[in-house]
Design a protein around this motif. Structure first.
Motif, PDB file in Angstrom:
ATOM      1  N   ASP A 222       0.646  -1.593   0.091  1.00 26.93           N
ATOM      2  CA  ASP A 222       0.322   0.434   0.083  1.00 26.93           C
ATOM      3  C   ASP A 222       0.771   1.196   0.239  1.00 26.93           C
ATOM      4  OD1 ASP A 222      -2.411   1.827   0.104  1.00 26.93           O
ATOM      5  OD2 ASP A 222      -3.572   0.534   1.093  1.00 26.93           O
ATOM      6  N   GLY A 223      -0.386   2.576   0.290  1.00 23.50           N
ATOM      7  CA  GLY A 223       1.254   3.847   0.359  1.00 23.50           C
ATOM      8  C   GLY A 223       1.099   4.418   1.459  1.00 23.50           C
ATOM      9  N   GLU A 225       3.171   6.782   5.425  1.00 29.19           N
ATOM     10  CA  GLU A 225       3.462   6.222   6.139  1.00 29.19           C
ATOM     11  C   GLU A 225       2.261   5.744   6.914  1.00 29.19           C
ATOM     12  OE1 GLU A 225       5.995   5.997   9.391  1.00 29.19           O
ATOM     13  OE2 GLU A 225       6.454   5.704   7.274  1.00 29.19           O
ATOM     14  N   GLU A 226       0.686   6.517   7.003  1.00 27.36           N
ATOM     15  CA  GLU A 226      -0.222   6.135   8.333  1.00 27.36           C
ATOM     16  C   GLU A 226      -0.645   4.107   7.813  1.00 27.36           C
ATOM     17  OE1 GLU A 226      -4.704   7.373   9.346  1.00 27.36           O
ATOM     18  OE2 GLU A 226      -3.465   8.420   7.493  1.00 27.36           O
ATOM     19  N   LYS A 227      -0.987   4.188   6.260  1.00 31.66           N
ATOM     20  CA  LYS A 227      -1.109   2.499   6.222  1.00 31.66           C
ATOM     21  C   LYS A 227      -0.092   2.155   6.596  1.00 31.66           C
ATOM     22  CE  LYS A 227      -4.444   4.208   3.148  1.00 31.66           C
ATOM     23  NZ  LYS A 227      -4.939   3.807   1.322  1.00 31.66           N
ATOM     24  N   ARG A 228       1.794   2.119   6.129  1.00 28.79           N
ATOM     25  CA  ARG A 228       2.582   1.405   6.615  1.00 28.79           C
ATOM     26  C   ARG A 228       2.667   0.810   8.493  1.00 28.79           C
ATOM     27  NH1 ARG A 228       7.110   0.834   9.891  1.00 28.79           N
ATOM     28  NH2 ARG A 228       6.155   2.724   9.693  1.00 28.79           N
ATOM     29  N   ILE A 241       5.622  -3.606   1.545  1.00 30.94           N
ATOM     30  CA  ILE A 241       5.964  -2.810   0.233  1.00 30.94           C
ATOM     31  C   ILE A 241       5.232  -1.515   0.009  1.00 30.94           C
ATOM     32  CG2 ILE A 241       5.955  -2.662  -2.380  1.00 30.94           C
ATOM     33  CD1 ILE A 241       6.500  -6.104  -1.487  1.00 30.94           C
ATOM     34  N   ASP A 242       6.162  -0.367  -0.453  1.00 35.30           N
ATOM     35  CA  ASP A 242       5.335   1.244  -0.392  1.00 35.30           C
ATOM     36  C   ASP A 242       5.388   1.619  -2.364  1.00 35.30           C
ATOM     37  OD1 ASP A 242       4.992   3.845  -0.730  1.00 35.30           O
ATOM     38  OD2 ASP A 242       5.222   4.318   1.082  1.00 35.30           O
ATOM     39  N   PHE A 243       4.340   1.798  -2.484  1.00 42.28           N
ATOM     40  CA  PHE A 243       4.736   0.635  -3.740  1.00 42.28           C
ATOM     41  C   PHE A 243       4.502   2.832  -4.609  1.00 42.28           C
ATOM     42  CE2 PHE A 243      -0.241   2.062  -3.144  1.00 42.28           C
ATOM     43  CZ  PHE A 243      -0.881   3.754  -3.695  1.00 42.28           C
TER      44      PHE A 243
END
Length: 368
Positions: A222-223, A225-228, A241-243
């Motif tokens: 996903d994309g 920092e919040e979702k990481r 993995i940050d797309f």
């Protein structure tokens, strides 16, 4: 008079059920949602045998609801329409002459995407109730849960157990059920790698957790920092993995998995790119579970390598009644937690705007 299971005595609170209610109505696809205070409420004496009336506590908001509002899917919704299909509330009336009801007045139940299926045709008997020829879809072909009272069917509503809040159960009834069924059908075994494009979204963040319950190793894609933080720090994904930053997602998935590739991918992202990449990063014998529904995108995959690698591509469209019960019970046990933000019904249009921009991490639940 209060009804008991297996009896036809099924009406309660009839004097306190209002004639009109607050509801979010789509008058015409592509137009803004209208919040009305005078939408009619179906009265207990209007219920047919097998029908029930549910007073809703809350309702989740799904990307599907946005598609219903826009009318951009190949199958158009029925308008005018009350959207929504993730409601939890209390049964306040059951149609007269309903025999053998599995729920009674006062029970807490959930309203799902599949509002009605005949339960007797070939598809229903095979557990594909969502593909019943006579299916009714909440918030798409029949009025859904963006209202205070909703008419449903006693054999279709999902009993909500103790141990889970109504707000959490609401999201499990669609997002949770959908990813849970997809993971069940992915052909994986414990310790397999599963890639989850869209892992930080409403469906994806639940997929991370159900996958961990099943003993899988999770690559969250996903994309932002919040979702990481959501996927890695709060949900326990094994890799991220940050797309928006990773130029070659296929190579990164293979690096994480020791060069072999993922055993399965459950794509909840509503974009074609997530599907195309999945075919490339799956290992031999891998399975691509197609879940997210882009409005107009096509699935482009190499026929040669799909065959050569023995890749299985399978669509998974929500779930049946048993899937819903299992998914809710797992969440009620504490092993899956819904991360949601509560908002009032009047903010639905703004929620749609954020959904369209991909700005929502987790889920949004509307209070009634």
């Amino acid at each position: 008079m209060l009804g008991r299971p297996g009896t036809a005595l099924t009406t309660l609170f009839s004097n306190s059920i209002p004639k009109v209610q607050k509801a979010a109505v789509i008058a015409k696809t592509g137009e803004k949602v209208q919040i009305k205070d005078d939408h009619p409420v179906k009265q207990p004496d209007q219920l047919k045998p097998g029908e029930c009336l549910v007073r809703l506590h809350c309702t989740g908001v799904c990307h599907t609801d946005l598609h219903a509002s826009l009318g951009d899917w190949p199958i158009p919704p029925s308008v005018p329409l009350v959207g929504g299909h993730e409601g939890v509330g209390e049964v306040v009336a059951i149609g007269k002459n309903t025999m053998g009801s599995p729920v009674k007045v006062g029970d807490r139940v959930g309203i799902k995407w599949v509002a009605y299926s005949c339960l007797n045709c070939e598809q229903c008997r095979k557990g594909l109730e969502q593909n019943c020829a006579d299916v009714k879809l909440s918030g798409y072909t029949t009025d859904g849960t963006f209202q205070q009272y909703v008419q449903s069917w006693v054999n279709i509503v999902t009993p909500i157990p103790e141990g889970i809040s109504s707000e959490a159960a609401a999201s499990v009834l669609c997002a949770g059920v959908t990813v849970y069924r997809a993971l069940k059908q992915a052909g994986t075994v414990p310790n397999d790698w599963v890639a989850l494009p869209g892992a930080g979204g409403g469906l994806g963040h639940l997929a991370v957790q159900y996958a961990k319950v099943m003993g899988l190793r999770v690559i969250a894609i996903d994309g932002g920092e919040e979702k990481r933080r959501l996927c890695m720090d709060m949900l326990g994904a094994d890799a991220w993995i940050d797309f928006t930053e990773t130029k070659d997602i296929v190579s990164e998935v293979k690096r994480i998995t020791g060069g072999r590739g993922a055993n399965a991918a459950v794509v909840t992202a509503a974009s074609s790119g997530g599907y195309t990449q999945a075919v490339d990063y799956l290992r031999e014998g891998g399975t691509l579970m197609a879940v997210g529904l882009p409005a107009k995108a096509q699935l482009n995959a190499s026929i040669f390598f799909t065959v050569f690698k023995n890749i299985c591509i399978r669509g998974s469209y929500v779930g049946n009644r048993q899937d819903a019960i299992e998914a809710v019970n797992i969440a009620a046990s504490g092993r899956v937690k819904v991360h949601y933000t509560s908002k009032p019904l009047k903010e639905l249009e703004r929620v749609y705007e954020d959904l369209g921009k991909g700005k929502i991490a987790g889920r949004v639940v509307l209070t009634m």
